[in-house]
Design an enzyme around this catalytic site. Structure first.
Site, short mmCIF file in Angstrom:
data_model
loop_
_atom_site.label_atom_id
_atom_site.label_comp_id
_atom_site.label_asym_id
_atom_site.label_seq_id
_atom_site.Cartn_x
_atom_site.Cartn_y
_atom_site.Cartn_z
N ASN A 12 1.75 -1.45 0.29
CA ASN A 12 0.22 -0.12 0.01
C ASN A 12 1.12 1.00 0.25
OD1 ASN A 12 -2.15 2.05 0.43
ND2 ASN A 12 -2.12 1.39 2.52
N LYS A 14 -0.09 4.39 -0.02
CA LYS A 14 -0.74 5.78 0.18
C LYS A 14 -0.42 6.50 -0.35
CE LYS A 14 0.71 2.97 4.87
NZ LYS A 14 0.23 3.61 6.31
N HIS A 100 -9.43 0.33 4.49
CA HIS A 100 -8.76 1.15 5.15
C HIS A 100 -8.51 2.13 6.77
CE1 HIS A 100 -4.08 2.17 6.77
NE2 HIS A 100 -3.47 1.36 5.62
N GLU A 102 -7.15 4.42 8.10
CA GLU A 102 -6.54 5.36 6.79
C GLU A 102 -8.05 6.18 7.16
OE1 GLU A 102 -3.28 5.17 5.64
OE2 GLU A 102 -1.93 4.83 7.60
N GLU A 170 -5.11 -5.21 10.51
CA GLU A 170 -4.75 -4.45 10.65
C GLU A 170 -4.34 -3.56 11.66
OE1 GLU A 170 -1.87 -3.07 6.72
OE2 GLU A 170 -3.65 -1.87 6.80
N GLY A 176 2.19 1.98 10.31
CA GLY A 176 2.96 2.93 10.66
C GLY A 176 4.07 4.02 11.73
N SER A 216 3.34 -2.09 10.49
CA SER A 216 5.24 -2.49 10.61
C SER A 216 5.72 -3.53 10.29
CB SER A 216 4.66 -1.85 12.36
OG SER A 216 4.33 -0.78 11.81
C1 PEP Z 1 -1.13 0.23 5.96
O1 PEP Z 1 -0.83 1.00 5.71
O2 PEP Z 1 -1.70 -0.76 5.67
C2 PEP Z 1 0.09 -0.35 6.93
C3 PEP Z 1 0.57 -1.58 7.69
O3 PEP Z 1 1.66 0.66 7.20
P1 PEP Z 1 2.57 0.51 7.47
O4 PEP Z 1 3.75 -0.92 7.34
O5 PEP Z 1 3.86 1.63 7.70
O6 PEP Z 1 3.08 -0.02 8.94
#
Ligand code: PEP
Length: 256
Positions: A12, A14, A100, A102, A170, A176, A216
């Site tokens: 992703n 983003k 997601h 976000e 997630e 992040g 992460s």
């Molecule tokens: C994500 O945005 O779905 C995600 C898991 O981000 P990150 O790997 O940066 O934590």
């Protein structure tokens, strides 16, 4: 074990990926994926809209698929700034991330919205990647499993099956942040999600459905997470912006 489930490594991007970066990243991944000797995983990258044409062209024929980060629930019409699943499929997307955290936060998306978006993606013949996950506050209050259960059942598309839907667990506190779920935390939630899926779509289909971990994930922790019995790959944000890191995570899938 996941012997019947083909692992999925999803990136992703983003709101990242200027033309130069998108070009480099896509070409490097396309080269590695086409060179790979029968990879034991599927790979998809989800770039932002402005570089989708560029990325799609560079990935063509490589085995790396392209996906979207969101889609509107309607097929077309007066929705300024949005893109429909039909438009995204038309430009080469075969996967669609929906729900997601976000988007749930920034755009106030509710489970019913996510469900409608997932159904639109499936209607456009894309595979929907439905994201769920608890906040730190919910985890600390002992509401991890109930939160994920509610989001899963509220966001799961009608007619979901293992071919048209992927679940991404997630934990919001891990996205992040550099914080990552322990293997025990991840496995507990993944197993609970699969058990809920068994009730919702039947045990056979639930056993075949892929459940990704996201939050992460990095080369250094991917192997132990992907090795877990109910983890079928990863949804990766930050580390998907570096081809070597993303590929190293994919190699963990190759080793499962
Ligand atoms: C994500 O945005 O779905 C995600 C898991 O981000 P990150 O790997 O940066 O934590």
């Amino acid at each position: 074990m996941s012997s019947t489930r083909r692992l999925l490594i999803a990136g992703n991007w983003k709101m990242n990926g200027l033309k130069k970066e998108a070009r480099q990243l896509s070409s490097q991944l396309a080269k590695r994926m086409s060179k790979a000797n029968k990879p034991a995983f599927d790979m998809v990258v989800c770039p932002p809209y402005p570089v989708m044409g560029l990325v799609g062209d560079l990935l063509k024929g490589s085995g790396v698929k392209m996906g979207s980060q969101d889609n509107h629930a309607q097929v077309s019409g007066a929705h300024t700034g949005d893109s429909s699943a039909t438009l995204l499929k038309n430009i080469g997307c075969t996967y669609a991330i929906v729900g997601h955290s976000e988007r749930r936060t920034d755009h106030n998306e509710k489970d019913a919205d996510v469900k409608a978006k997932a159904e639109a993606a499936i209607a456009a013949r894309m595979i929907s990647i439905v994201c769920i996950g608890e906040t730190l506050k919910q985890r600390n209050a002992g509401r991890t499993l109930s939160t994920n259960r509610k989001q899963l059942l509220g966001s799961l598309p009608t007619d979901a099956n293992a071919k048209n839907t992927v679940i991404a667990y997630e934990p919001v506190w891990a996205i992040g942040t550099g914080e990552v779920a322990t293997p025990a935390q991840a496995q507990e939630v993944h197993a609970a999600i699969r058990a809920e899926l068994a009730g919702a779509i039947g045990p056979k289909e639930a056993a075949k459905m892929r459940i990704l971990y996201g939050g992460s994930m990095k080369p250094g922790n991917a192997k132990e997470l992907i090795a877990l019995p109910d983890v079928d790959g990863g949804l990766i944000g930050g580390a998907s912006l570096n081809a070597a890191d993303f590929w190293a995570i994919a190699e963990a899938a190759h080793q499962k």
